[in-house]
Design a protein around this motif. Sequence first.
Motif, PDB file in Angstrom:
ATOM      1  N   HIS A   1       1.981   2.753   2.760  1.00 13.53           N
ATOM      2  CA  HIS A   1       1.744   3.557   3.956  1.00 13.53           C
ATOM      3  C   HIS A   1       1.584   2.647   5.167  1.00 13.53           C
TER       4      HIS A   1
ATOM      5  N   HIS B   1      -8.017   0.753   7.407  1.00 22.20           N
ATOM      6  CA  HIS B   1      -8.915   0.244   6.366  1.00 22.20           C
ATOM      7  C   HIS B   1      -8.643  -1.222   6.113  1.00 22.20           C
TER       8      HIS B   1
ATOM      9  N   HIS C   1      -0.122   1.047   8.559  1.00 28.09           N
ATOM     10  CA  HIS C   1      -1.458   0.684   9.041  1.00 28.09           C
ATOM     11  C   HIS C   1      -1.499   0.722  10.568  1.00 28.09           C
TER      12      HIS C   1
ATOM     13  N   HIS D   1       0.814  -1.214   0.000  1.00 28.33           N
ATOM     14  CA  HIS D   1       0.000   0.000   0.000  1.00 28.33           C
ATOM     15  C   HIS D   1       0.850   1.268   0.000  1.00 28.33           C
TER      16      HIS D   1
HETATM   17 ZN    ZN Z   1      -3.274   0.484   3.321  1.00 30.35          ZN
END
Ligand code: ZN
Length: 162
Positions: A153, A162, A155, A151
């Motif tokens: 980024h 998300h 989490h 992704h």
């Molecule tokens: Zn993510």
Amino acid sequence: MLIEKNSVVSFHYRLSEPGEAVFEDSHDGQPLVYLHGHRGMLVGLEAALAGKQAGDTLSVTLPPEQAYGQRQDDAVQRVSLKHVVGRAAKKLKPGMAVQVNTDHGPRDVIVVKAGLKTVDVDTNHPLAGKTLVFDVEVVGVRAATAEELTHGHAHGAGGHQH
Ligand code: ZN
């Protein structure tokens, strides 16, 4: 564990302009969390954090070019009031910080002049043109998960949910 590319870093910070009082302090809430080396953090701040570890403290001074850029004089735009988020909740006044909906999501702007159906807003970042001093305390460093790397980024708490 030292901060390097693909580290997930959490840190607290106090933000000020040189010689001025602190105007933002993350100690009031959760530390900031980011994935190192994936353009998720101010470049100058990320460079200063490389090689640091949990418990380290550092003070980083960033000129505007390394922070939020220089102010652009042509950044004032006239937008319809219907694009201002929560416009009914408050009376718009010059200097007020509001959000406007754009094709790329909500954007923080400053009201320059409010009319009956339109509002002139300054789309410069509120911190544009400022030299910023970050007093940083590294809270935690861990390796990113495979999903976080996919992704681009972090989490979890302080990161994307998300
Ligand atoms: Zn993510």
